[in-house]
Design an enzyme around this catalytic site. Structure first.
Site, PDB file in Angstrom:
ATOM      1  N   LYS A   1      56.266   6.664 162.834  1.00 16.19           N
ATOM      2  CA  LYS A   1      56.088   7.538 161.678  1.00 16.19           C
ATOM      3  C   LYS A   1      54.814   8.358 161.912  1.00 16.19           C
ATOM      4  CE  LYS A   1      56.634   7.041 156.712  1.00 16.19           C
ATOM      5  NZ  LYS A   1      57.501   8.190 156.494  1.00 16.19           N
TER       6      LYS A   1
HETATM    7  N1  PY5 Z   1      63.394   9.011 157.238  1.00 10.53           N
HETATM    8  C1  PY5 Z   1      62.225   9.677 157.292  1.00 10.53           C
HETATM    9  C2  PY5 Z   1      62.075  10.790 158.262  1.00 10.53           C
HETATM   10  C3  PY5 Z   1      61.180   9.312 156.432  1.00 10.53           C
HETATM   11  O1  PY5 Z   1      60.029   9.967 156.486  1.00 10.53           O
HETATM   12  C4  PY5 Z   1      61.365   8.261 155.521  1.00 10.53           C
HETATM   13  C5  PY5 Z   1      60.269   7.876 154.579  1.00 10.53           C
HETATM   14  C6  PY5 Z   1      62.605   7.596 155.507  1.00 10.53           C
HETATM   15  C7  PY5 Z   1      63.580   7.995 156.384  1.00 10.53           C
HETATM   16  C8  PY5 Z   1      62.851   6.421 154.594  1.00 10.53           C
HETATM   17  O2  PY5 Z   1      62.097   5.332 155.007  1.00 10.53           O
HETATM   18  P1  PY5 Z   1      61.639   4.199 153.989  1.00 10.53           P
HETATM   19  O3  PY5 Z   1      62.852   3.764 153.273  1.00 10.53           O
HETATM   20  O4  PY5 Z   1      61.074   3.144 154.851  1.00 10.53           O
HETATM   21  O5  PY5 Z   1      60.643   4.807 153.066  1.00 10.53           O
HETATM   22  N2  PY5 Z   1      59.489   8.943 154.139  1.00 10.53           N
HETATM   23  C9  PY5 Z   1      58.218   8.747 153.489  1.00 10.53           C
HETATM   24  C10 PY5 Z   1      58.349   7.952 152.196  1.00 10.53           C
HETATM   25  O6  PY5 Z   1      57.364   7.365 151.805  1.00 10.53           O
HETATM   26  C11 PY5 Z   1      57.517  10.054 153.257  1.00 10.53           C
HETATM   27  C12 PY5 Z   1      58.203  11.016 152.371  1.00 10.53           C
HETATM   28  C13 PY5 Z   1      57.414  12.235 152.057  1.00 10.53           C
HETATM   29  O7  PY5 Z   1      59.418   7.922 151.580  1.00 10.53           O
END
Ligand code: PY5
Length: 305
Positions: free
Chosen positions: A157
């Site tokens: 990430k």
């Molecule tokens: N895919 C990407 C590219 C992501 O950035 C995220 C999370 C997810 C999938 C979902 O992962 P998780 O379920 O572990 O959150 N994005 C971050 C979030 O906190 C940043 C968003 C702005 O949701």
């Protein structure tokens, strides 16, 4: 954003307004920053952090991929998140740990830079807006292709990955949509700019496999465990964009977005006959994060002293 009281910076809680870095911070120039997105929710037993250990593990893996030595153990970082939330006023918040190459060196060799670690928290409502939990959001297939794992490690990430996400997001918004859906270089559905994606067809729930170049979301994993426990048929499989267009239900999953319903993709109406499976999963997610589903209480780390 409303200011909270404290931000954790390199081992200490500092005042919100003092959490500053130099403009020549190496990571700002070359994207050398890895981060996490975590949420704390209020539960009957007080504020609790959802799946903290899994988020910290992913944070450490992101750092390892980028050869960053954080100088803190997973336990120390998890404790720092708890301490931060305890010292800030919000009962529900978003938590953002970030590790980055610091000020001091400007060359492209990040190995010369010291690594700094910070953790902030703030109040963040439904990331895709009120429609995401109500009638659903409108999405579009992006002309930007999701970064490929031969170019950058998609499982890390890393801030740099989000230039790709931001381009897709801006394109979607300027086209009048709420969110983008990115395909991978093979033309298969990957994910949203900051969310994983699920679809339902003929009562079967499915999501692209990790090998499609997605971030393996922790909310995605939560949904997969729910599907098993709710006896919903589930598969990890690739889908083309027309398979999305003809889905019975589509939703995004993510820490920021939660379970976000999609009501339209590129002018094709989704969920015409209701969204029973999405609704079941969204309801269980809501109960789980708020400490109202006993079976999943192991996923909650209480914040109270
Ligand atoms: N895919 C990407 C590219 C992501 O950035 C995220 C999370 C997810 C999938 C979902 O992962 P998780 O379920 O572990 O959150 N994005 C971050 C979030 O906190 C940043 C968003 C702005 O949701």
């Amino acid at each position: 954003m409303e200011a909270q009281k404290k931000i954790w910076m390199d081992g200490k809680l500092v005042d919100w307004d003092d959490a500053k870095i130099h403009v020549l911070t190496h990571g700002l120039h070359y994207g050398m920053a890895v981060f996490e997105g975590i949420r704390a929710f209020s539960t009957p037993e007080g504020t609790a952090i959802f799946r903290l250990d899994e988020h910290i593990e992913r944070f450490l893996n992101s750092a390892m991929i980028y050869r960053m030595d954080l100088g803190y153990s997973g336990k120390e970082l998890a404790d720092a998140c708890v301490e931060l939330v305890r010292n800030n006023p919000a009962k529900e918040c978003y938590i953002r740990p970030i590790a980055y190459t610091s000020y001091g060196e400007m060359g492209l060799n990040p190995l010369k830079s010291k690594i700094s670690v910070a953790i902030a928290s703030w109040v963040w409502g439904a990331y895709l807006g009120a429609d995401s939990t109500g009638r659903g959001v409108r999405a579009t297939i992006s002309s930007w292709v999701r970064i490929d794992s031969r170019t950058m490690p998609v499982q890390a990430k890393c801030a740099a990955n989000y230039a790709n996400s931001a381009l897709a997001k801006m394109e979607a918004l300027s086209g009048g949509y709420d969110e983008a859906i990115l395909l991978n270089p093979q033309g298969m559905v990957a994910e949203g700019p900051g969310e994983n994606i699920f679809r339902v067809k003929d009562k079967v729930l499915s999501t692209p496999p990790a090998s499609s170049g997605i971030l393996r979301g922790i909310t995605r994993d939560t949904v997969i465990q729910f599907a098993r426990d709710l006896r919903i048929m589930f598969r990890r499989n690739d889908a083309t964009k027309e398979e999305l267009y003809t889905s019975d239900e589509v939703f995004f999953s993510g820490t920021a977005a939660g379970i976000a319903k999609v009501r339209e993709i590129d002018g094709r109406r989704i969920g015409y006959n209701g969204t029973p499976i999405t609704d079941k999963i969204a309801k269980l997610y809501d109960q789980t994060v708020h400490g109202k589903a006993k079976r999943y209480s192991k996923w909650l780390t209480p914040v109270k002293p």
